[in-house]
Design a protein around this motif. Sequence first.
Motif, PDB file in Angstrom:
ATOM      1  N   PRO A   1       0.698  -1.521   0.013  1.00  0.00           N
ATOM      2  CA  PRO A   1      -0.061   0.145  -0.114  1.00  0.00           C
ATOM      3  C   PRO A   1       0.910   1.269   0.162  1.00  0.00           C
ATOM      4  N   VAL A   2       2.106   1.384  -0.407  1.00  0.00           N
ATOM      5  CA  VAL A   2       3.039   2.396  -0.111  1.00  0.00           C
ATOM      6  C   VAL A   2       2.647   3.268  -1.270  1.00  0.00           C
ATOM      7  N   LEU A   3       2.548   2.968  -2.477  1.00  0.00           N
ATOM      8  CA  LEU A   3       2.019   4.270  -3.382  1.00  0.00           C
ATOM      9  C   LEU A   3       0.888   3.924  -4.161  1.00  0.00           C
ATOM     10  N   LEU A   4       0.237   2.705  -4.009  1.00  0.00           N
ATOM     11  CA  LEU A   4      -1.026   2.421  -4.423  1.00  0.00           C
ATOM     12  C   LEU A   4      -1.912   1.644  -3.585  1.00  0.00           C
ATOM     13  N   ASP A   5      -3.172   1.808  -3.733  1.00  0.00           N
ATOM     14  CA  ASP A   5      -3.989   0.958  -2.819  1.00  0.00           C
ATOM     15  C   ASP A   5      -4.793  -0.082  -3.553  1.00  0.00           C
ATOM     16  N   ASP A   6      -5.434  -0.924  -3.200  1.00  0.00           N
ATOM     17  CA  ASP A   6      -5.902  -2.139  -3.814  1.00  0.00           C
ATOM     18  C   ASP A   6      -6.776  -1.702  -4.828  1.00  0.00           C
ATOM     19  N   ALA A   7      -7.727  -0.867  -4.784  1.00  0.00           N
ATOM     20  CA  ALA A   7      -8.694  -0.405  -5.827  1.00  0.00           C
ATOM     21  C   ALA A   7      -7.707   0.152  -6.916  1.00  0.00           C
ATOM     22  N   LEU A   8      -6.757   0.989  -6.887  1.00  0.00           N
ATOM     23  CA  LEU A   8      -6.080   1.600  -7.869  1.00  0.00           C
ATOM     24  C   LEU A   8      -5.009   0.484  -8.600  1.00  0.00           C
ATOM     25  N   HIS A   9      -4.643  -0.365  -7.925  1.00  0.00           N
ATOM     26  CA  HIS A   9      -3.690  -1.482  -8.391  1.00  0.00           C
ATOM     27  C   HIS A   9      -4.596  -2.398  -9.162  1.00  0.00           C
ATOM     28  N   ARG A  10      -5.825  -2.603  -8.751  1.00  0.00           N
ATOM     29  CA  ARG A  10      -6.774  -3.321  -9.694  1.00  0.00           C
ATOM     30  C   ARG A  10      -7.022  -2.376 -11.085  1.00  0.00           C
ATOM     31  N   GLY A  11      -7.428  -1.313 -10.900  1.00  0.00           N
ATOM     32  CA  GLY A  11      -7.264  -0.512 -12.433  1.00  0.00           C
ATOM     33  C   GLY A  11      -5.935  -0.502 -13.182  1.00  0.00           C
ATOM     34  N   LEU A  12      -4.922  -0.324 -12.248  1.00  0.00           N
ATOM     35  CA  LEU A  12      -3.700  -0.492 -12.966  1.00  0.00           C
ATOM     36  C   LEU A  12      -3.552  -1.962 -13.881  1.00  0.00           C
ATOM     37  N   LEU A  13      -3.844  -3.020 -12.991  1.00  0.00           N
ATOM     38  CA  LEU A  13      -3.606  -4.226 -13.651  1.00  0.00           C
ATOM     39  C   LEU A  13      -4.838  -4.251 -14.821  1.00  0.00           C
TER      40      LEU A  13
ATOM     41  N   ARG B   1      -2.419  10.205  -3.748  1.00  0.00           N
ATOM     42  CA  ARG B   1      -2.564   8.877  -4.157  1.00  0.00           C
ATOM     43  C   ARG B   1      -2.641   9.275  -5.984  1.00  0.00           C
ATOM     44  N   LEU B   2      -3.291  10.209  -6.479  1.00  0.00           N
ATOM     45  CA  LEU B   2      -3.300  10.331  -7.829  1.00  0.00           C
ATOM     46  C   LEU B   2      -2.099  10.899  -8.235  1.00  0.00           C
ATOM     47  N   VAL B   3      -1.391  11.557  -7.635  1.00  0.00           N
ATOM     48  CA  VAL B   3       0.035  12.031  -8.100  1.00  0.00           C
ATOM     49  C   VAL B   3       0.866  10.712  -8.123  1.00  0.00           C
TER      50      VAL B   3
ATOM     51  N   VAL C   1       3.853   6.102 -10.995  1.00  0.00           N
ATOM     52  CA  VAL C   1       3.992   4.796 -11.488  1.00  0.00           C
ATOM     53  C   VAL C   1       3.630   4.408 -12.923  1.00  0.00           C
ATOM     54  N   GLU C   2       2.647   5.026 -13.494  1.00  0.00           N
ATOM     55  CA  GLU C   2       2.102   4.882 -14.844  1.00  0.00           C
ATOM     56  C   GLU C   2       3.287   5.642 -15.737  1.00  0.00           C
ATOM     57  N   ALA C   3       3.918   6.584 -15.330  1.00  0.00           N
ATOM     58  CA  ALA C   3       5.004   7.282 -16.248  1.00  0.00           C
ATOM     59  C   ALA C   3       6.211   6.289 -16.195  1.00  0.00           C
ATOM     60  N   VAL C   4       6.636   5.483 -15.004  1.00  0.00           N
ATOM     61  CA  VAL C   4       7.550   4.481 -15.104  1.00  0.00           C
ATOM     62  C   VAL C   4       7.054   3.343 -16.141  1.00  0.00           C
ATOM     63  N   LEU C   5       5.836   2.967 -15.855  1.00  0.00           N
ATOM     64  CA  LEU C   5       5.478   1.930 -16.798  1.00  0.00           C
ATOM     65  C   LEU C   5       5.635   1.964 -18.209  1.00  0.00           C
TER      66      LEU C   5
ATOM     67  N   MET D   1      -7.414   5.615 -18.213  1.00  0.00           N
ATOM     68  CA  MET D   1      -7.646   7.055 -18.861  1.00  0.00           C
ATOM     69  C   MET D   1      -6.502   7.999 -18.624  1.00  0.00           C
ATOM     70  N   LEU D   2      -5.781   7.967 -17.506  1.00  0.00           N
ATOM     71  CA  LEU D   2      -4.505   8.637 -17.205  1.00  0.00           C
ATOM     72  C   LEU D   2      -3.428   8.181 -18.090  1.00  0.00           C
ATOM     73  N   PHE D   3      -3.341   7.057 -18.368  1.00  0.00           N
ATOM     74  CA  PHE D   3      -2.354   6.256 -18.990  1.00  0.00           C
ATOM     75  C   PHE D   3      -2.317   6.742 -20.577  1.00  0.00           C
ATOM     76  N   HIS D   4      -3.810   6.485 -20.824  1.00  0.00           N
ATOM     77  CA  HIS D   4      -3.863   7.096 -22.449  1.00  0.00           C
ATOM     78  C   HIS D   4      -3.671   8.380 -22.824  1.00  0.00           C
ATOM     79  N   GLN D   5      -3.896   9.341 -21.763  1.00  0.00           N
ATOM     80  CA  GLN D   5      -3.671  10.799 -21.836  1.00  0.00           C
ATOM     81  C   GLN D   5      -1.892  10.812 -22.003  1.00  0.00           C
ATOM     82  N   MET D   6      -1.305  10.134 -20.816  1.00  0.00           N
ATOM     83  CA  MET D   6       0.107  10.241 -21.086  1.00  0.00           C
ATOM     84  C   MET D   6       0.758   9.410 -22.280  1.00  0.00           C
TER      85      MET D   6
END
Length: 340
Positions: free
Chosen positions: A96-108, A236-238, A243-247, A304-309
């Motif tokens: 839970p350091v940078l992401l919570d479970d819900a955001l990691h689920r969305g990232l996955l 959390r949004l930042v 995380v997505e920038a690194v990905l 959505m954030l990744f798409h814009q990036m």
Amino acid sequence: MKRLQWPRWMPVDPYIVLLLATMGVAALLPARGVAADGVSALATTAVAFLFFLYGARLSTREALDGLRHWRLHLTILGCTFVLFPLLGLAAQVLVPVLLDDALHRGLLFLTLVPSTIQSSIAFTSIARGNVPAAICAGSFSSLAGIVVTPLLAAVLLGGQFGGGQGFSGDAVLKIVLQLLVPFLAGQLLRRWIGGFVVRHRALLSLVDRGAILLVVYSAFSQGMVRGVWGQVSAVRLVELIAVEAVLLAVVLAATWYGAKALRFGREDRVAIQFAGSTKSLAAGLPMASVLFGAEAALAVLPLMLFHQMQLMVAAVIARRRERDPLPAEEAHPHAASGHR
């Protein structure tokens, strides 16, 4: 009268401004009740029409020619449905350091979505890459994703689908009816309408972006009505954006240098990089609405954030690749400069 164009020096693409504006409208004036049902139905129809146009645009000859370049397409599919999901799974260590479970689920979930069609073609064209390969790769990825994405979601996300249907026969059927059937209908009617679609590429671009804006408005409206955005703090949004920038950086490097290691030529490497590193909102959002139901708004936030990036970064890379000397130009610089 000269058409107004977005200034080249502006750091933000106008479409990204429209996406942000759509999110803002949904936050202030979310669709509710009957209006929400109407917007959802309109968004579904727009996405189906978009895939119909995709089918009408892709010629059977292009598809068959693309199949002959099987190494390239297997490489892109491997990046889309193997490399990306592995990186998504690895991101579990950030909870839970940078992401919570819900955001990691969305990232996955975003790592399971197929590649874009329009964006990968446009950027490949700007960078003087293999455009026919990008057309076929985007189409093949979208078609494969209709089945592969729900399957991977069932395996990797398990019972984490919230209020949606999750992976089931009905869910897959709904996705097939919305995406695959219109695509096949476009293929069948291509003989009569294909020329019109190819000549009016702006129509496809308009439907592409309009469909995404409708789905974004529908998803964010649902999120506002259900109060899911209160679950995400600014911090959390930042952290999610970082995380997505690194990905994105890892995938861009892997597709470019990996394709070089596999001995692909420059034009193919360009197509592999743009088709293998991008994720489709047009395909991902309707899939999320089926799989996640009430939690779709939060689940698609990382996508959505990744798409814009990816749009901003890929635009910069494509313009840099446009200036790269081609092998023939390196051998005959004076002759090449005469054609520029």
